[in-house]
Design a protein around this motif. Structure first.
Motif, PDB file in Angstrom:
ATOM      1  N   VAL A 171      -1.294   1.907 -25.914  1.00  0.00           N
ATOM      2  CA  VAL A 171      -2.482   1.053 -25.855  1.00  0.00           C
ATOM      3  C   VAL A 171      -3.217   1.281 -24.540  1.00  0.00           C
ATOM      4  O   VAL A 171      -2.642   1.771 -23.572  1.00  0.00           O
ATOM      5  N   ASP A 172      -4.474   0.907 -24.525  1.00  0.00           N
ATOM      6  CA  ASP A 172      -5.267   0.852 -23.304  1.00  0.00           C
ATOM      7  C   ASP A 172      -5.892  -0.533 -23.286  1.00  0.00           C
ATOM      8  O   ASP A 172      -6.855  -0.794 -24.009  1.00  0.00           O
ATOM      9  N   LEU A 173      -5.342  -1.423 -22.479  1.00  0.00           N
ATOM     10  CA  LEU A 173      -5.755  -2.819 -22.492  1.00  0.00           C
ATOM     11  C   LEU A 173      -7.118  -3.049 -21.849  1.00  0.00           C
ATOM     12  O   LEU A 173      -7.668  -4.138 -21.942  1.00  0.00           O
ATOM     13  N   GLY A 174      -7.653  -2.032 -21.194  1.00  0.00           N
ATOM     14  CA  GLY A 174      -9.008  -2.122 -20.670  1.00  0.00           C
ATOM     15  C   GLY A 174      -9.155  -2.913 -19.382  1.00  0.00           C
ATOM     16  O   GLY A 174     -10.265  -3.323 -19.041  1.00  0.00           O
ATOM     17  N   TYR A 175      -8.073  -3.118 -18.656  1.00  0.00           N
ATOM     18  CA  TYR A 175      -8.177  -3.834 -17.388  1.00  0.00           C
ATOM     19  C   TYR A 175      -8.790  -2.924 -16.333  1.00  0.00           C
ATOM     20  O   TYR A 175      -8.493  -1.736 -16.268  1.00  0.00           O
ATOM     21  N   ASP A 176      -9.648  -3.493 -15.505  1.00  0.00           N
ATOM     22  CA  ASP A 176     -10.279  -2.735 -14.422  1.00  0.00           C
ATOM     23  C   ASP A 176      -9.351  -2.680 -13.212  1.00  0.00           C
ATOM     24  O   ASP A 176      -8.659  -3.659 -12.917  1.00  0.00           O
ATOM     25  N   PRO A 177      -9.368  -1.551 -12.486  1.00  0.00           N
ATOM     26  CA  PRO A 177      -8.587  -1.496 -11.243  1.00  0.00           C
ATOM     27  C   PRO A 177      -9.014  -2.638 -10.315  1.00  0.00           C
ATOM     28  O   PRO A 177     -10.197  -2.952 -10.203  1.00  0.00           O
ATOM     29  N   THR A 178      -8.022  -3.273  -9.699  1.00  0.00           N
ATOM     30  CA  THR A 178      -8.259  -4.434  -8.853  1.00  0.00           C
ATOM     31  C   THR A 178      -7.482  -4.283  -7.553  1.00  0.00           C
ATOM     32  O   THR A 178      -6.285  -3.986  -7.578  1.00  0.00           O
ATOM     33  N   GLU A 179      -8.173  -4.509  -6.448  1.00  0.00           N
ATOM     34  CA  GLU A 179      -7.498  -4.433  -5.151  1.00  0.00           C
ATOM     35  C   GLU A 179      -6.449  -5.538  -5.061  1.00  0.00           C
ATOM     36  O   GLU A 179      -6.758  -6.717  -5.251  1.00  0.00           O
ATOM     37  N   PRO A 180      -5.202  -5.162  -4.774  1.00  0.00           N
ATOM     38  CA  PRO A 180      -4.133  -6.159  -4.730  1.00  0.00           C
ATOM     39  C   PRO A 180      -4.077  -6.874  -3.388  1.00  0.00           C
ATOM     40  O   PRO A 180      -4.677  -6.427  -2.406  1.00  0.00           O
ATOM     41  N   PRO A 181      -3.307  -7.953  -3.332  1.00  0.00           N
ATOM     42  CA  PRO A 181      -3.044  -8.574  -2.031  1.00  0.00           C
ATOM     43  C   PRO A 181      -2.176  -7.629  -1.193  1.00  0.00           C
ATOM     44  O   PRO A 181      -1.692  -6.611  -1.695  1.00  0.00           O
ATOM     45  N   GLU A 182      -1.964  -7.987   0.032  1.00  0.00           N
ATOM     46  CA  GLU A 182      -1.171  -7.133   0.918  1.00  0.00           C
ATOM     47  C   GLU A 182       0.221  -6.868   0.355  1.00  0.00           C
ATOM     48  O   GLU A 182       0.695  -5.734   0.360  1.00  0.00           O
ATOM     49  N   LEU A 183       0.867  -7.911  -0.156  1.00  0.00           N
ATOM     50  CA  LEU A 183       2.228  -7.783  -0.681  1.00  0.00           C
ATOM     51  C   LEU A 183       2.305  -8.291  -2.114  1.00  0.00           C
ATOM     52  O   LEU A 183       1.650  -9.267  -2.476  1.00  0.00           O
ATOM     53  N   LEU A 184       3.122  -7.624  -2.911  1.00  0.00           N
ATOM     54  CA  LEU A 184       3.494  -8.093  -4.238  1.00  0.00           C
ATOM     55  C   LEU A 184       5.013  -8.049  -4.307  1.00  0.00           C
ATOM     56  O   LEU A 184       5.663  -7.478  -3.422  1.00  0.00           O
ATOM     57  N   TYR A 185       5.588  -8.620  -5.370  1.00  0.00           N
ATOM     58  CA  TYR A 185       7.035  -8.769  -5.444  1.00  0.00           C
ATOM     59  C   TYR A 185       7.558  -8.349  -6.817  1.00  0.00           C
ATOM     60  O   TYR A 185       6.855  -8.423  -7.816  1.00  0.00           O
ATOM     61  N   CYS A 197      -4.706  -6.359 -12.656  1.00  0.00           N
ATOM     62  CA  CYS A 197      -4.215  -7.726 -12.727  1.00  0.00           C
ATOM     63  C   CYS A 197      -4.594  -8.303 -14.090  1.00  0.00           C
ATOM     64  O   CYS A 197      -5.767  -8.309 -14.466  1.00  0.00           O
ATOM     65  N   THR A 198      -3.598  -8.763 -14.829  1.00  0.00           N
ATOM     66  CA  THR A 198      -3.834  -9.312 -16.160  1.00  0.00           C
ATOM     67  C   THR A 198      -4.339 -10.757 -16.047  1.00  0.00           C
ATOM     68  O   THR A 198      -4.180 -11.391 -14.996  1.00  0.00           O
ATOM     69  N   PRO A 199      -4.909 -11.295 -17.108  1.00  0.00           N
ATOM     70  CA  PRO A 199      -5.388 -12.680 -17.068  1.00  0.00           C
ATOM     71  C   PRO A 199      -4.294 -13.707 -16.779  1.00  0.00           C
ATOM     72  O   PRO A 199      -4.592 -14.813 -16.354  1.00  0.00           O
ATOM     73  N   ASN A 200      -3.031 -13.342 -17.010  1.00  0.00           N
ATOM     74  CA  ASN A 200      -1.934 -14.266 -16.710  1.00  0.00           C
ATOM     75  C   ASN A 200      -1.248 -13.926 -15.389  1.00  0.00           C
ATOM     76  O   ASN A 200      -0.113 -14.292 -15.152  1.00  0.00           O
TER      77      ASN A 200
END
Length: 183
Positions: free
Chosen positions: A85-99, A161-164
């Motif tokens: 699938v291609d969910l069609g989400y746009d690239p999004t700049e993340p926060p400094e850290l993720l987990y 980043c997904t809507p959830n």
């Protein structure tokens, strides 16, 4: 119904992420399936499904894994697919850290090789430690990995980043992660 929501959600995840063919469903390139066709397939398999049950599963899912389109005639899983699938989400700049939450038995391989999506399309990351702990807790005592997401972004890795609020990335090379030893 409350006690069965988890069972319903797991089966819906299985169908919408991995095996739409099991109910004879046609999935669009962006992961959508027809709600009437889904309900028909579910009813043939288990007569306890209805539109009301489906709406309750979508509405009350603890991780908001599913979504209806604006018309309510289509439904999809927001992430976690093994089907193409291609969910069609746009690239999004993340926060400094993720987990990322995992368990000790996978730690040596992850530290050596990084995080890979395995059979899924992306590695799933959390925006906070609490959520990562819940994810890791599903398989035992959790270990939390800290991902240098902004540094990865600056080095050319795409995040979505997904809507959830689940962060997706193709992989996490080992140089961008560390074990959170404070937990």
């Amino acid at each position: 119904m409350k006690r069965n929501l988890k069972k319903y959600s797991k089966f819906l995840s299985y169908i919408l992420r991995h095996r739409p063919d099991e109910l004879g469903l046609e999935m669009s390139r962006s992961g959508w399936v027809s709600v009437p066709a889904l309900l028909e397939g579910l009813a043939e398999r288990d007569g306890s499904w209805s539109r009301e049950v489906l709406e309750q599963v979508v509405r009350e899912n603890d991780k908001q894994r599913f979504e209806f389109d604006d018309t309510g005639h289509l439904i999809r899983a927001r992430q976690g697919h093994t089907v193409d699938v291609d969910l069609g989400y746009d690239p999004t700049e993340p926060p400094e850290l993720l987990y990322h939450g995992t368990v000790p038995k996978f730690l040596d391989a992850i530290v050596a090789e990084g995080l890979e999506p395995k059979e899924r399309h992306h590695v799933h990351l959390s925006h906070d430690i609490k959520t990562a702990m819940q994810v890791g807790n599903r398989r035992g005592k959790p270990v939390i990995l800290v991902i240098e997401a902004r540094e990865m972004w600056d080095d050319g890795h795409e995040f979505f980043c997904t809507p959830n609020d689940v962060w997706l990335v193709e992989s996490v090379p080992p140089e961008y992660l560390r074990v959170d030893s404070s937990i």
